[in-house]
Scaffold this motif. Structure first.
Motif, PDB file in Angstrom:
ATOM      1  N   ARG A  63      -4.415 -15.488 -19.549  1.00  0.00           N
ATOM      2  CA  ARG A  63      -4.036 -14.339 -20.155  1.00  0.00           C
ATOM      3  C   ARG A  63      -4.044 -12.504 -19.278  1.00  0.00           C
ATOM      4  NH1 ARG A  63      -7.715 -15.505 -23.111  1.00  0.00           N
ATOM      5  NH2 ARG A  63      -9.462 -13.740 -22.150  1.00  0.00           N
ATOM      6  N   PHE A  64      -4.974 -12.602 -18.007  1.00  0.00           N
ATOM      7  CA  PHE A  64      -4.793 -11.709 -17.079  1.00  0.00           C
ATOM      8  C   PHE A  64      -4.538 -11.881 -16.257  1.00  0.00           C
ATOM      9  CE2 PHE A  64      -8.080 -11.094 -20.033  1.00  0.00           C
ATOM     10  CZ  PHE A  64      -7.224 -10.192 -20.703  1.00  0.00           C
ATOM     11  N   ARG A  65      -3.302 -11.025 -15.085  1.00  0.00           N
ATOM     12  CA  ARG A  65      -1.995 -10.913 -13.471  1.00  0.00           C
ATOM     13  C   ARG A  65      -4.075 -10.037 -13.320  1.00  0.00           C
ATOM     14  NH1 ARG A  65       4.609 -10.934 -15.294  1.00  0.00           N
ATOM     15  NH2 ARG A  65       4.050 -12.795 -17.023  1.00  0.00           N
ATOM     16  N   LYS A  66      -3.364 -11.115 -11.778  1.00  0.00           N
ATOM     17  CA  LYS A  66      -4.326  -9.743 -11.121  1.00  0.00           C
ATOM     18  C   LYS A  66      -4.274  -9.774  -9.690  1.00  0.00           C
ATOM     19  CE  LYS A  66      -8.609 -12.217 -10.529  1.00  0.00           C
ATOM     20  NZ  LYS A  66      -9.380 -13.756 -10.226  1.00  0.00           N
ATOM     21  N   ILE A  67      -2.857  -9.892  -9.753  1.00  0.00           N
ATOM     22  CA  ILE A  67      -1.572  -9.350  -8.643  1.00  0.00           C
ATOM     23  C   ILE A  67      -0.654  -8.295  -9.395  1.00  0.00           C
ATOM     24  CG2 ILE A  67      -0.152  -9.970  -6.606  1.00  0.00           C
ATOM     25  CD1 ILE A  67      -1.772 -12.731  -6.639  1.00  0.00           C
ATOM     26  N   VAL A  68      -0.277  -7.425  -8.805  1.00  0.00           N
ATOM     27  CA  VAL A  68      -0.349  -5.856  -9.432  1.00  0.00           C
ATOM     28  C   VAL A  68       0.985  -5.291  -8.618  1.00  0.00           C
ATOM     29  CG1 VAL A  68      -1.559  -6.332 -11.488  1.00  0.00           C
ATOM     30  CG2 VAL A  68      -2.055  -4.312  -9.502  1.00  0.00           C
ATOM     31  N   PRO A  69       1.910  -4.378  -9.340  1.00  0.00           N
ATOM     32  CA  PRO A  69       2.576  -3.666  -7.795  1.00  0.00           C
ATOM     33  C   PRO A  69       2.152  -2.842  -7.124  1.00  0.00           C
ATOM     34  CG  PRO A  69       3.285  -4.401 -10.378  1.00  0.00           C
ATOM     35  CD  PRO A  69       2.222  -4.767 -10.323  1.00  0.00           C
ATOM     36  N   ALA A  70       0.527  -1.617  -8.472  1.00  0.00           N
ATOM     37  CA  ALA A  70       0.129  -0.707  -7.124  1.00  0.00           C
ATOM     38  C   ALA A  70      -1.425  -0.958  -8.254  1.00  0.00           C
ATOM     39  CB  ALA A  70       0.926   0.379  -7.255  1.00  0.00           C
ATOM     40  N   LEU A  71      -2.119  -0.453  -7.023  1.00  0.00           N
ATOM     41  CA  LEU A  71      -3.281  -0.433  -7.857  1.00  0.00           C
ATOM     42  C   LEU A  71      -4.411   0.520  -8.123  1.00  0.00           C
ATOM     43  CD1 LEU A  71      -6.070  -3.285  -6.022  1.00  0.00           C
ATOM     44  CD2 LEU A  71      -5.137  -3.483  -7.929  1.00  0.00           C
ATOM     45  N   ALA A  72      -5.422   1.746  -8.946  1.00  0.00           N
ATOM     46  CA  ALA A  72      -5.297   3.089  -8.933  1.00  0.00           C
ATOM     47  C   ALA A  72      -6.727   3.026  -8.929  1.00  0.00           C
ATOM     48  CB  ALA A  72      -5.882   3.527 -10.563  1.00  0.00           C
ATOM     49  N   ASP A  73      -6.809   2.008  -8.113  1.00  0.00           N
ATOM     50  CA  ASP A  73      -8.865   2.008  -7.705  1.00  0.00           C
ATOM     51  C   ASP A  73      -8.848   0.888  -6.360  1.00  0.00           C
ATOM     52  OD1 ASP A  73     -10.369   3.794 -10.073  1.00  0.00           O
ATOM     53  OD2 ASP A  73      -9.763   1.671 -10.986  1.00  0.00           O
ATOM     54  N   ILE A  74      -9.111   1.741  -5.045  1.00  0.00           N
ATOM     55  CA  ILE A  74      -9.077   0.834  -4.720  1.00  0.00           C
ATOM     56  C   ILE A  74     -10.057   0.472  -4.011  1.00  0.00           C
ATOM     57  CG2 ILE A  74      -8.205   0.327  -1.829  1.00  0.00           C
ATOM     58  CD1 ILE A  74      -5.963   2.396  -3.028  1.00  0.00           C
ATOM     59  N   SER A  75     -10.959  -0.547  -3.758  1.00  0.00           N
ATOM     60  CA  SER A  75     -11.756  -0.862  -2.957  1.00  0.00           C
ATOM     61  C   SER A  75     -11.326  -1.442  -1.311  1.00  0.00           C
ATOM     62  CB  SER A  75     -12.730  -2.545  -3.515  1.00  0.00           C
ATOM     63  OG  SER A  75     -12.965  -1.965  -4.408  1.00  0.00           O
ATOM     64  N   PHE A  76     -10.190  -1.857  -1.034  1.00  0.00           N
ATOM     65  CA  PHE A  76      -9.590  -1.818   0.296  1.00  0.00           C
ATOM     66  C   PHE A  76      -8.536  -1.655   0.510  1.00  0.00           C
ATOM     67  CE2 PHE A  76      -8.026  -5.051   2.845  1.00  0.00           C
ATOM     68  CZ  PHE A  76      -8.504  -5.115   3.928  1.00  0.00           C
ATOM     69  N   LEU A 130       4.926 -11.676 -11.104  1.00  0.00           N
ATOM     70  CA  LEU A 130       4.506 -10.761 -10.592  1.00  0.00           C
ATOM     71  C   LEU A 130       5.462  -9.945 -11.011  1.00  0.00           C
ATOM     72  CD1 LEU A 130       4.309 -12.431  -6.904  1.00  0.00           C
ATOM     73  CD2 LEU A 130       2.703 -11.824  -7.730  1.00  0.00           C
ATOM     74  N   ALA A 131       4.684  -8.938 -10.969  1.00  0.00           N
ATOM     75  CA  ALA A 131       5.678  -7.196 -11.541  1.00  0.00           C
ATOM     76  C   ALA A 131       6.439  -6.911 -10.053  1.00  0.00           C
ATOM     77  CB  ALA A 131       5.336  -6.333 -12.399  1.00  0.00           C
ATOM     78  N   PHE A 132       6.533  -7.385  -9.084  1.00  0.00           N
ATOM     79  CA  PHE A 132       7.397  -6.956  -8.329  1.00  0.00           C
ATOM     80  C   PHE A 132       7.690  -8.435  -7.620  1.00  0.00           C
ATOM     81  CE2 PHE A 132       3.355  -7.829  -7.536  1.00  0.00           C
ATOM     82  CZ  PHE A 132       3.340  -8.879  -5.082  1.00  0.00           C
ATOM     83  N   GLU A 133       8.663  -8.298  -5.932  1.00  0.00           N
ATOM     84  CA  GLU A 133       9.052  -9.643  -5.466  1.00  0.00           C
ATOM     85  C   GLU A 133       8.106  -9.615  -3.699  1.00  0.00           C
ATOM     86  OE1 GLU A 133      13.539  -8.827  -4.404  1.00  0.00           O
ATOM     87  OE2 GLU A 133      13.451  -8.729  -6.779  1.00  0.00           O
ATOM     88  N   PRO A 134       7.516 -10.285  -4.192  1.00  0.00           N
ATOM     89  CA  PRO A 134       6.376 -10.177  -2.543  1.00  0.00           C
ATOM     90  C   PRO A 134       7.336 -10.364  -1.572  1.00  0.00           C
ATOM     91  CG  PRO A 134       6.924 -12.550  -3.767  1.00  0.00           C
ATOM     92  CD  PRO A 134       7.341 -11.815  -4.671  1.00  0.00           C
TER      93      PRO A 134
END
Length: 532
Positions: free
Chosen positions: A438-451, A498-502
């Protein structure tokens, strides 16, 4: 018995019940805890007694909790019993998700909450013990710990900036201030009557010595939970991990478990060597596919780190392939070699070759000693940024993730393409997505960055992202799709999600067919041929 009496003792160490020991903790104290997931080196009885006292008396109150890594079972154990507003006012931890009730306190703004890299906290204990004002580190630059982002703060209730950005000779550093514990609650296996502590049954040492030294040199009280007492001077001096003059009180718990799952596993304590082939192979699921493909990024002689989560299967695949001794797996908690355990007792290792104190393990990591690290991702974006510490409103923390990912020569991130009900089947060497997550883990941009993928690409770091259906590589222009699994439709199963074109490699190829077969892949023969 008063605190003053404890500090002035010259005779045998006081032996207290857990209930008596927690009465030594004053209101407003900063309390440092040892421990890791699954009950590893956790003073469970003392923690539970602290919770009981507060429920009965509403004392002590306003405590600050300080812990290097995550304690608990991802449910009701670990720090969860003392996750009580009023008892706790603030917490600084490396990992939070193992004790979800602590996360809930932070998520609902009931406490001040910070998350610092695990290596930073463990080194801060050592720095505090030495009387230093703090540590300067490159670890955390460009991540949510950087004060230009969130400064490690986890909620709106937390406003004070603890981390400072500094520049020395034109280079940026983060300054983490020392934190002085008033009380240490730590664990060993055996105490002698003078308070000297050994840890022969523990899977690892963690940072118990550094915590004890930091607390004692800050004028605090050190409480140690153990399983048994022996006569003074009856243990070999080289087995002593904490000298008696650092210990103010001992709590003896004869039923003390090695972990939540083991009473005394002699393979985990390093006393016995597991028979090769004696570890049960993983079933052929998406987890095994990912672990197999990740292991292909290693090489004979490599020094590697295994992270918690889906990546912890890499060690089991290596054992199944017969290459576990051809490279050296390390775990941030201190074990070197052997087969790292998986699940909630991650941090323990089956038949380790050596066990270091945790701060020294991170010294090696932070200096760039790792050849390759196998880490899990919760979310990633098209720039190669990764988030593991906070997603879907839930606080998890980072553990050693930032230290390891930022400093390893090569980083292999693993995770399923989607999550939340994902069902994957392997039939006739092909991958079938029976039910999409149900949830997509690869997104256009992250708000919280660990790496920070952008900085990693600028620095030329080799970064690979592995899922059950696709493999991506980090480039200067972002993620590039390099491999897809047999049976996967490029448009339907990847691009449409994907909500972007890789970027797509002009040499896009199928993932190795051996990943999807029941029998071993034959890596041992490959590696043997490579070293001839």
């Amino acid at each position: 018995m008063s605190n003053a009496t404890l500090k002035k003792r010259t005779g045998p160490v006081p032996v207290l019940t857990a209930e008596e020991a927690v009465r030594l903790i004053p209101d407003g104290a900063t309390v440092a805890f040892s421990g890791a997931g699954g009950g590893i080196v956790e003073a469970t009885a003392v923690i539970e007694a602290l919770a009981d006292r507060y429920h009965k008396e509403q004392q002590p109150s306003g405590l600050t909790y300080l812990h290097t890594t995550g304690l608990g079972d991802r449910a009701d154990r670990g720090m969860s019993p003392i996750a009580i507003a009023g008892l706790c006012a603030k917490a600084i931890g490396g990992h939070w998700g193992q004790s979800p009730r602590m996360s809930e306190l932070a998520e609902t703004n009931q406490i001040e909450a910070y998350c610092f890299p695990q290596g930073v906290i463990t080194q801060l204990f050592r720095s505090t013990a030495a009387g230093h004002p703090g540590i300067l580190s490159h670890v955390g630059l460009g991540s949510f710990v950087d004060p230009r982002q969130q400064g490690g703060k986890l909620n709106e209730h937390t406003t004070k900036e603890l981390v400072r950005l500094m520049e020395i000779d034109g280079k940026e550093w983060l300054f983490y201030p020392s934190i002085k514990p008033d009380v240490a609650i730590i664990r060993g296996t055996t105490a002698d009557t003078d308070g000297y502590i050994t840890m022969e049954d523990e899977p690892t040492f963690l940072d118990v010595l550094s915590i004890a030294q930091a607390t004692k040199n800050s004028g605090g009280i050190v409480i140690v939970q153990v399983q048994r007492m022996v006569q003074a001077r009856s243990q070999h001096p080289k087995t002593i991990k904490i000298p008696g003059f650092l210990v103010d009180a001992v709590v003896v718990v004869p039923e003390q478990m090695q972990t939540y799952q083991t009473e005394s596993n002699r393979y985990m304590s390093g006393d016995l060597l597991a028979v090769q082939g004696g570890i049960e192979p993983l079933q052929l699921t998406e987890r095994k596919i990912i672990a197999r493909r990740a292991l292909m990024e290693a090489f004979p002689g490599a020094v590697a780190n295994l992270g918690v989560g889906i990546s912890d299967g890499v060690g089991y695949v290596a054992a199944e392939e017969g290459v576990g001794e051809a490279l050296t797996f390390t775990v941030e908690l201190g074990p070197i070699g052997g087969t790292p355990a998986k699940g909630i007792i991650f941090g323990a290792t089956i038949s380790p070759r050596a066990v270091l104190d945790q701060p020294y393990q991170f010294d090696f990591y932070d200096g760039g000693g790792l050849d390759v690290s196998f880490l899990s991702f919760a979310e990633m974006d098209q720039a190669g940024n990764v988030n593991v510490h906070k997603f879907n409103g839930k606080i998890m923390g980072v553990g050693g993730f930032i230290d390891i990912a930022q400093n390893s020569k090569k980083v292999v991130f693993s995770g399923t393409f989607t999550t939340g009900g994902l069902s994957v089947q392997v039939n006739d060497g092909k991958v079938d997505i029976a039910k999409e997550g149900r949830f997509r883990k690869i997104v256009p941009a992250l708000a919280d960055i660990s790496f920070n993928g952008i900085e990693a690409a600028q620095n030329g770091k080799e970064v690979i992202f592995i899922t059950e259906r696709a493999v991506f590589q980090l480039t200067a222009r972002g993620l590039m799709l390099c491999e897809i699994a047999p049976g996967i439709d490029l448009q339907r199963d990847i691009l449409d999600l994907l909500a972007f074109e890789p970027l797509i490699s002009p040499e896009l190829k199928l993932m190795d067919a051996r990943l999807f077969q029941e029998e071993p892949m034959g890596l041992k023969q490959e590696w043997n041929a490579a070293t001839v």
